[in-house]
Design an enzyme around this catalytic site. Structure first.
Site, mmCIF file in Angstrom:
data_model
loop_
_atom_site.group_PDB
_atom_site.id
_atom_site.type_symbol
_atom_site.label_atom_id
_atom_site.label_comp_id
_atom_site.label_asym_id
_atom_site.label_seq_id
_atom_site.Cartn_x
_atom_site.Cartn_y
_atom_site.Cartn_z
ATOM 1 N N SER A 142 -24.451 11.717 -19.348
ATOM 2 C CA SER A 142 -25.093 10.897 -20.385
ATOM 3 C C SER A 142 -25.114 11.711 -21.673
ATOM 4 C CB SER A 142 -26.528 10.566 -19.978
ATOM 5 O OG SER A 142 -27.223 9.988 -21.068
ATOM 6 N N TYR A 156 -34.531 13.723 -17.115
ATOM 7 C CA TYR A 156 -33.260 12.997 -16.923
ATOM 8 C C TYR A 156 -32.147 13.698 -17.709
ATOM 9 C CZ TYR A 156 -29.792 9.260 -17.628
ATOM 10 O OH TYR A 156 -28.627 8.533 -17.703
HETATM 11 P P1 NAP Z 1 -28.163 0.617 -13.209
HETATM 12 O O1 NAP Z 1 -27.776 -0.589 -13.999
HETATM 13 O O2 NAP Z 1 -29.613 0.935 -13.030
HETATM 14 O O3 NAP Z 1 -27.443 0.511 -11.778
HETATM 15 C C1 NAP Z 1 -27.742 1.439 -10.833
HETATM 16 C C2 NAP Z 1 -26.801 1.365 -9.652
HETATM 17 O O4 NAP Z 1 -27.012 2.556 -8.896
HETATM 18 C C3 NAP Z 1 -27.077 0.201 -8.727
HETATM 19 O O5 NAP Z 1 -25.880 -0.133 -8.077
HETATM 20 C C4 NAP Z 1 -28.081 0.812 -7.746
HETATM 21 O O6 NAP Z 1 -28.070 0.184 -6.453
HETATM 22 C C5 NAP Z 1 -27.564 2.215 -7.627
HETATM 23 N N1 NAP Z 1 -28.581 3.196 -7.281
HETATM 24 C C6 NAP Z 1 -29.821 3.369 -7.779
HETATM 25 N N2 NAP Z 1 -30.449 4.398 -7.170
HETATM 26 C C7 NAP Z 1 -29.559 4.878 -6.262
HETATM 27 C C8 NAP Z 1 -29.607 5.906 -5.298
HETATM 28 N N3 NAP Z 1 -30.704 6.668 -5.106
HETATM 29 N N4 NAP Z 1 -28.518 6.104 -4.520
HETATM 30 C C9 NAP Z 1 -27.413 5.345 -4.664
HETATM 31 N N5 NAP Z 1 -27.309 4.349 -5.546
HETATM 32 C C10 NAP Z 1 -28.374 4.118 -6.333
HETATM 33 O O7 NAP Z 1 -27.518 1.939 -13.834
HETATM 34 P P2 NAP Z 1 -26.397 2.120 -14.972
HETATM 35 O O8 NAP Z 1 -27.033 1.938 -16.301
HETATM 36 O O9 NAP Z 1 -25.197 1.327 -14.626
HETATM 37 O O10 NAP Z 1 -26.085 3.683 -14.841
HETATM 38 C C11 NAP Z 1 -25.016 4.191 -14.065
HETATM 39 C C12 NAP Z 1 -24.843 5.661 -14.386
HETATM 40 O O11 NAP Z 1 -24.587 5.825 -15.779
HETATM 41 C C13 NAP Z 1 -26.084 6.517 -14.080
HETATM 42 O O12 NAP Z 1 -25.681 7.777 -13.592
HETATM 43 C C14 NAP Z 1 -26.736 6.666 -15.449
HETATM 44 O O13 NAP Z 1 -27.535 7.824 -15.525
HETATM 45 C C15 NAP Z 1 -25.512 6.740 -16.341
HETATM 46 N N6 NAP Z 1 -25.805 6.372 -17.740
HETATM 47 C C16 NAP Z 1 -26.251 5.121 -18.071
HETATM 48 C C17 NAP Z 1 -26.531 4.846 -19.402
HETATM 49 C C18 NAP Z 1 -27.032 3.497 -19.860
HETATM 50 O O14 NAP Z 1 -27.434 3.373 -21.042
HETATM 51 N N7 NAP Z 1 -27.023 2.471 -19.034
HETATM 52 C C19 NAP Z 1 -26.365 5.833 -20.383
HETATM 53 C C20 NAP Z 1 -25.919 7.087 -20.001
HETATM 54 C C21 NAP Z 1 -25.638 7.348 -18.670
HETATM 55 P P3 NAP Z 1 -29.210 -0.899 -6.048
HETATM 56 O O15 NAP Z 1 -28.905 -2.135 -6.848
HETATM 57 O O16 NAP Z 1 -29.048 -1.079 -4.583
HETATM 58 O O17 NAP Z 1 -30.528 -0.289 -6.449
#
Ligand code: NAP
Length: 247
Positions: A142, A156
């Site tokens: 991130s 985080y």
């Molecule tokens: P999200 O929309 O919250 O989706 C999370 C996904 O991860 C879901 O499929 C969830 O499954 C799964 N998950 C949650 N906890 C888990 C665990 N303990 N073990 C395995 N799977 C788990 O997240 P996102 O925004 O797409 O983020 C994805 C990645 O990108 C993360 O690493 C996040 O830190 C990074 N990121 C995101 C952003 C942003 O702005 N969105 C920015 C920078 C980095 P369930 O549905 O079963 O809970």
């Protein structure tokens, strides 16, 4: 192509977009999820509807037994070519002087230990040292790793800083064993992760701080992931790409 791509947290948000994009490029996709089976099944259904192949596997990356099972299911599905270490969590907005030991342990266990354990299992299968024929590991970091996220979630940000260091170190460790290890630092992306931190509008509220003045989409991250996975990125390892609208 008969190559399997594992996407942890592949059922929603960036993981979902990555699962769909990988399937479009011919990978057989293992869609990992933590608890929401319906969302994972929907992704598998969408891939199969486009004549792709996918399976959903419940895997909370905070549990080693789940990770071992994830890779076992992937082995039965085909030959592992790609791991996308996408699963990650935030927590409620807090200052460091308000954070509990339990919060920190959960965050580090899922975001750091989970990613490293998944990479360990991938290296065991991909490395020429272990009889494998190579592969690619993509770690989701991130831009928080560089900004530090003061007043929001420094924990985080620190976990993602660890992922950046891990990406560089592992890339160099296995660089002669056919494995590329790369990272992506997304900026503010429109997914449900912000709601899970108690602030559904966070990305849109902060959009004015992004040089491009908008949030990014999950597809814009997935496009970078699948490029890094591909042979077009064959000379790219130990590299972390910012996909953040200039943030
Ligand atoms: P999200 O929309 O919250 O989706 C999370 C996904 O991860 C879901 O499929 C969830 O499954 C799964 N998950 C949650 N906890 C888990 C665990 N303990 N073990 C395995 N799977 C788990 O997240 P996102 O925004 O797409 O983020 C994805 C990645 O990108 C993360 O690493 C996040 O830190 C990074 N990121 C995101 C952003 C942003 O702005 N969105 C920015 C920078 C980095 P369930 O549905 O079963 O809970």
């Amino acid at each position: 192509m008969d190559s399997v791509a594992i996407v942890t947290g592949g059922s929603r948000g960036i993981g979902r977009a990555t699962s769909l994009a990988a399937a479009k490029r011919g990978y057989k996709v293992v869609v990992g999820y933590a608890s929401n089976k319906a969302a994972a099944d929907e992704v598998v259904g969408a891939i199969e509807a486009s004549n792709g192949k996918a399976i959903a596997v419940k895997c909370d990356v905070g549990h080693e037994a789940d990770i071992l099972n994830l890779f076992k299911q992937a082995d039965a599905f085909g030959k592992l070519g790609v791991l996308v270490n996408n699963a990650g969590v935030v927590d409620a907005t807090a200052r460091v002087d308000e954070m509990s030991a339990e919060r920190l342990a959960r965050m580090m266990n899922i975001n750091i230990v989970g990613s490293i354990l998944c990479a360990r299992e991938a290296v065991k299968r991909m490395s020429s040292k272990h009889g494998g024929t190579g592969g690619v590991i993509v770690n989701l970091s991130s831009v928080a790793a560089t900004l530090g996220s003061p007043g929001l979630y420094v924990d985080y940000a620190a976990s993602k800083g660890a992922i950046d260091t891990f990406t560089v170190g592992l890339a160099r460790e296995v660089s002669t064993e056919g494995i590329r290890v790369v990272g992506i630092r997304p900026g503010l992306i429109d997914t449900e992760i912000h709601a899970s931190g108690g602030e559904p509008d966070r990305a849109h509220r902060l959009a004015h701080t992004v040089p491009m003045r908008r949030v990014g989409t999950a597809d814009e991250i997935a496009n970078a992931v699948v490029w890094l996975m591909s042979d077009e990125a064959s000379y790219v390892t130990g590299t972390i790409i910012d996909v953040s609208g200039g943030r």
